[in-house]
Design an enzyme around this catalytic site. Structure first.
Site, PDB file in Angstrom:
ATOM      1  N   ASP A  67      -8.639   6.407  73.732  1.00  0.00           N
ATOM      2  CA  ASP A  67      -9.196   5.858  75.030  1.00  0.00           C
ATOM      3  C   ASP A  67      -8.420   4.659  75.608  1.00  0.00           C
ATOM      4  O   ASP A  67      -9.088   3.516  75.468  1.00  0.00           O
ATOM      5  CB  ASP A  67     -10.803   5.627  75.384  1.00  0.00           C
ATOM      6  CG  ASP A  67     -11.317   6.961  75.048  1.00  0.00           C
ATOM      7  OD1 ASP A  67     -10.746   7.936  75.159  1.00  0.00           O
ATOM      8  OD2 ASP A  67     -12.453   7.187  74.596  1.00  0.00           O
ATOM      9  N   ASP A  98     -12.807  16.061  69.785  1.00  0.00           N
ATOM     10  CA  ASP A  98     -12.668  14.484  70.162  1.00  0.00           C
ATOM     11  C   ASP A  98     -13.981  14.082  69.265  1.00  0.00           C
ATOM     12  O   ASP A  98     -14.750  14.895  68.665  1.00  0.00           O
ATOM     13  CB  ASP A  98     -13.137  14.309  71.616  1.00  0.00           C
ATOM     14  CG  ASP A  98     -12.796  12.819  72.297  1.00  0.00           C
ATOM     15  OD1 ASP A  98     -12.552  12.274  71.407  1.00  0.00           O
ATOM     16  OD2 ASP A  98     -13.376  12.810  73.482  1.00  0.00           O
TER      17      ASP A  98
END
Ligand SMILES: *[C@@H]1O[C@H](CO)[C@@H](O)[C@H](O)[C@H]1NC(C)=O
Ligand SMILES: *[C@@H]1O[C@H](CO)[C@@H](O)[C@H](O)[C@H]1NC(C)=O
Ligand SMILES: *[C@@H]1O[C@H](CO)[C@@H](O)[C@H](O)[C@H]1NC(C)=O
Length: 946
Positions: free
Chosen positions: A619, A543
């Site tokens: 996200d 990430d």
């Protein structure tokens, strides 16, 4: 996960220094209006210069005398008449119907960055002979099979034709603008601004500007942005000055263009007249806005243009920040008329004009000439590669949350899935599993015996993912950091010291993954002996690899940080994240001695990322709008080669209600990458926590996905070869049907399944467009039929996913519900044969050990099933493959079968060993169920119905 999470941490004051809390708070405030964090075109000096550039006529001319011809290439110099700078243009003929056009300064004062071959391009593209066919009026004619380029000398312009049809033009709008590298002028430029040896740097508006005073003013303004630029409180030192490049690419005859992910936008790209251009610049954008051209986490500078007659594409091989303007136009027939084969009498030939500009690097454009959708995907995959067949478990369901708190939590989640009879394959641990956000370590109080925890999962065939981000905590006791530091592997700031920024652990530094030696070093960190607590059943998630730098400009690196070979992040920003996940994947494969396929998920990506990792859309938010936009986002990723992709089911932020979560599972069950994820601040939402009725529905959606794993696996196997999207827009299979060109709320999985998920609250019916004039589609639950080329409103109550199997297809499914995909390895298949209007069908099935690289050595079975004239036969379509398996066929369901048969027999292809089979015919839904044909999937047989 992104920035706003820091706000959460600040609020909860979790063992952080006061200073850090204050900083977080400050950033939260600063970032309240998140759009402000990110530059508009107006705030980026090169974007502004390039976008505003509109010369009356392009000042670039090709110099006839400089022409050099070899069998596969043509070199010619270009001159910018405004400042006398010279360039070298090279045209390459490439195999599979492609041209490559490269342009660089003839003698730049500093080397300009080019992406190394083997990184975005998987290898040097194979060249193809081209014919220099001399001059036609003032144009050079360059031929390659039925394609040709016309190169106009003055002004310079290139038109690409297939047969006699113009398909693409470069610089036909005259927007070529290549800023040469230059010496920084004296701190105080002389008022009269004399020309240097390169001649005067012309401002585009100058040519048409007469008032000298104003000219000087404008010029001064430009230079300010050229040598230093500020955004908010950040200064970009720009030690090498301006270096941007730009050119227009027009698609005559095309109304629709697609691609250039990642944007939260429709699949068919929109014109950018009243917005910013589409931006490609890998950024950590939390709670992203929808339906706009803002940059997100990844970038693939690949665009396709499609109409009823053909598909073409361009690949812009450049890793710097890039913007793309799109406008619609009418083709300039006067230019093409003497050769063009436009449809007679049609005065309104549409055209899409695009304008590409990047902050640095060289112009390196690949023209993909199609002519079919399948051809362009193949062409692009010849350049940048395809996704290797993933291990089967990675195509199953992934359960993620920030965070599963400790070993007991993991054990409880695992047990609950079993208790509620819901399948899952992989459970994920986010950053909290580490000791102080130091990756490759464990928070020992919460995860004292990780090996045992993983072993408990693996007995049920399950895996564990841990997160490993590229930022390293700057702490003397942290060996990954000190090792990187001592070896000089960390990225340097403009002054040559280790770059420092803020991320999860606080003060952090980043390894320079652009250096192949650093990638090897990183890969070795995944060795089982190095990564304590890991086992072969631990896999990895990268990430924050754009990278995310909480206190950096636009939440990422400063552009003047220095990489390997002295290039700046400015030159290669968009490919950094790919190097991170490439090194990670290489480490995981190396860990098994090269025997086992592995799995890595990445957030940042670039062209070529598909060779190493799956991608998710970052996200998102638990809102209906984000469920809806996930479909065009995953479609665009699939078009751009990133087939193994999906969105977080449920949405990362906020709390989806049971209806939304249920609908999201029904959609997510079709994403190639299928994972649920949730933010630290959200309520727990594992599917077994839903109301009972919803649990039942979600369980069914998951079981449907598991039953389709053989189909997904076969599609991934095929896509490794042909690069076709798995999660597929309708126009790929129905390229002549104009009605489908913009459809992005329904999709195909392969060619055989059509899906129209419900993405609106309270909706209980949907309009489904059934493509294909002669097609018939079968509802997979009821076998109800729908004719092609029609839009039909179908009921879709909460427990219904509108999914249809195409008449004419055969899909192998595994219908026995299991807890994980590996427990299904030996399960038997059911063949679902859906007949077309001629009573025919065909399909393929690929089988191997589902986890190793042995398939590369021929350990596999690839079968085709063909139904024709009441005979179903299995064929070996790849005699190179051989594999022993216990998998067999337990049932065959033939749907659309007109009447009850008398007798069904199955026999070897040679006719031996004939047996009579039991069956049941259902008049209502015209389905014929044949029981226990019983053959091993490796056998070759023929089944006859009389
Ligand atoms: C592993 O499973 C055993 C047997 O159920 C259990 O006693 C043990 O606590 C588990 N260990 C972990 C770390 O979950
Ligand atoms: C088809 O009809 C039979 C008999 O009515 C029924 O048992 C079966 O479930 C039906 N199949 C589907 C898929 O609806
Ligand atoms: C055909 O049947 C025979 C007898 O059962 C079996 O030994 C043989 O392997 C079969 N051949 C094929 C090609 O399936």
């Amino acid at each position: 996960m992104a920035m706003s999470t820091r706000c959460a941490i600040a609020r909860s004051k979790m063992s952080l220094t006061k200073c850090f809390i204050l900083l977080s708070y400050f950033i939260c405030q600063l970032y309240a209006v998140q759009r402000d964090n990110f530059k508009t075109c107006e705030q980026s000096s090169f974007c502004k210069r390039q976008r505003a550039y509109q010369p009356a006529q392009s000042p670039y001319v090709a110099l006839e005398d400089s022409l050099k011809i070899t069998s596969n290439t043509i070199d010619i110099q270009l001159l910018n008449k405004d400042n006398n700078v010279r360039f070298l243009l090279t045209i390459f003929g490439l195999q599979d119907n492609m041209f490559r056009i490269k342009m660089n300064e003839l003698s730049p004062i500093k080397e300009r960055y080019e992406i190394p071959v083997g990184d975005a391009l998987k290898e040097e593209p194979a060249q193809q002979k081209i014919n220099f066919a001399g001059k036609d009026k003032d144009k050079f004619v360059i031929k390659m099979s039925n394609h040709k380029l016309l190169l106009s000398l003055s002004p310079f312009r290139i038109d690409a034709y297939t047969d006699e049809t113009p398909v693409m033009s470069l610089n036909s709008q005259g927007l070529l603008k290549f800023e040469q590298m230059r010496i920084k002028p004296e701190a105080k430029p002389p008022a009269d601004d004399s020309a240097d040896e390169n001649g005067e740097e012309a401002n585009p508006q100058e040519a048409v500007e007469n008032q000298e005073e104003k000219v000087k003013e404008e010029k001064k303004e430009d230079e300010t942005g050229m040598w230093e630029e500020t955004f908010k409180t950040f200064t970009d030192s720009k030690p090498h000055g301006p270096s941007s490049i730009g050119i227009d690419v027009s698609f005559p005859g095309f109304e629709n263009v697609y691609g250039i992910p990642e944007h939260a936008d429709t699949m068919a790209l929109k014109t950018t007249k009243s917005t910013d251009p589409y931006r490609l610049f890998n950024l950590d954008v939390f709670e992203y806005d929808l339906y706009n051209p803002m940059a997100l986490y990844g970038a693939v500078p690949l665009m396709y243009a499609h109409n009823e007659d053909r598909t073409v594409g361009i690949f812009w091989h450049n890793a710097a920040e890039t913007w793309i303007d799109i406008s619609s136009n009418t083709a300039d027939k006067s230019v093409f008329s003497h050769i063009a084969d436009f449809v007679k009498g049609n005065n309104e030939i549409p055209q899409t004009d695009t304008h590409w500009f990047s902050e640095s690097g060289v112009i390196d454009v690949f023209l993909l000439l199609g002519p079919t959708p399948r051809d362009v995907f193949k062409q692009y995959s010849r350049l940048t590669g395809t996704t290797q067949l993933p291990p089967l478990y990675s195509l199953a369901y992934h359960q993620c949350r920030w965070n599963y708190n400790d070993q007991d939590d993991v054990k409880a989640v695992d047990a609950n899935f079993d208790k509620f009879d819901i399948p899952f394959d992989v459970i994920w641990l986010d950053i909290e599993h580490t000791d102080g956000k130091k990756y490759f370590t464990w928070a020992h109080d919460k995860f004292p015996t990780p090996e045992e925890m993983i072993k408990n999962l693996s007995v049920k065939g399950r895996k564990l993912v841990t997160i490993v981000d590229p930022h390293l905590k700057r702490e003397d006791g942290y060996s990954v950091y000190t090792d990187a530091r001592d070896r000089g592997f960390l990225i340097k700031n403009k002054d040559g010291n280790d770059y420092e920024g803020w991320c999860w652990p606080g003060s952090s530094s980043w390894p320079d993954f652009t250096n192949p030696v650093v990638r090897e070093w990183w890969a070795d960190k995944f060795a089982l002996s190095e990564y304590k607590g890991s086992t072969p059943d631990l896999i990895v998630w990268n990430d924050m690899n754009e990278p995310s730098v909480f206190n950096g400009p636009e939440i990422t690196f400063h552009k003047d940080v220095k990489h390997y070979n002295n290039f700046e992040n400015r030159d290669l920003h968009n490919i950094y994240g790919m190097y991170v996940h490439q090194a990670t994947m290489e480490g995981l494969v190396k860990r098994s001695g090269g025997k086992e396929r592995s799995f890595v998920l990445t957030r940042a990506f670039f062209a070529g990322s598909q060779r190493y990792s799956a991608v998710w859309t970052g996200d998102n938010i638990g809102e209906w709008s984000h469920l809806k936009v996930s479909i065009p986002m995953v479609l665009s990723l699939n078009l751009a080669g990133i087939t193994f992709s999906g969105a977080d089911v449920g949405g990362f932020f906020k709390n989806p209600d049971p209806e939304l979560l249920t609908r999201w599972y029904q959609t997510g069950a079709f994403y190639p990458f299928f994972r649920a994820h949730a933010h630290l601040d959200t309520r727990r939402r594992e599917p077994y926590l839903l109301p009972e009725e919803n649990i039942k529905i979600v369980r069914e959606a998951l079981r449907l996905r598991y039953s389709l794993l053989p189909y997904y696996y076969t599609l991934f196997y095929q896509a490794e070869e042909d690069g076709l999207p798995i999660f597929r827009p309708l126009w790929v299979d129905y390229p002549k049907d104009k009605d489908v060109f913009k459809i992005d709320d329904q999709f195909l999985i392969g060619s055989s399944l059509l899906v129209k998920p419900v993405t609106d609250q309270g909706q209980t019916n949907v309009n489904v467009y059934f493509p294909g004039k002669d097609n018939v589609w079968y509802d997979i639950d009821t076998y109800q039929t729908y004719d092609g080329s029609m839009t039909i409103n179908v009921p879709a109550p909460l427990d219904k996913i509108p999914v249809y199997q195409k008449g004419g297809s055969i899909i192998a499914r595994k219908l026995r519900p299991r807890r994980s995909s590996s427990l299904m390895y030996q399960d038997p298949f059911t063949l679902i044969v859906c007949l077309d209007k001629q009573g025919k069908a065909e399909g393929e099935l690929y089988v191997d050990d589902y986890h190793s690289f042995q398939y590369k050595n021929g350990d596999y079975i690839h079968r085709q099933f063909i139904f024709n004239k009441n005979t179903l036969s299995s064929k070996n379509i790849d005699p190179k493959g051989q594999f022993n398996t216990r998998e067999w066929i337990e049932k065959i369901i033939i749907v659309g079968f007109p009447n009850e048969p008398k007798k069904i027999t199955i026999a070897n292809s040679s006719g031996e060993n004939s047996r009579i089979l039991g069956f049941q015919y259902n008049e209502n839904n015209k389905s014929l169920t044949i029981r226990k044909p019983g053959d091993n999937i490796a056998d070759i047989w023929t089944l006859v119905i009389v």
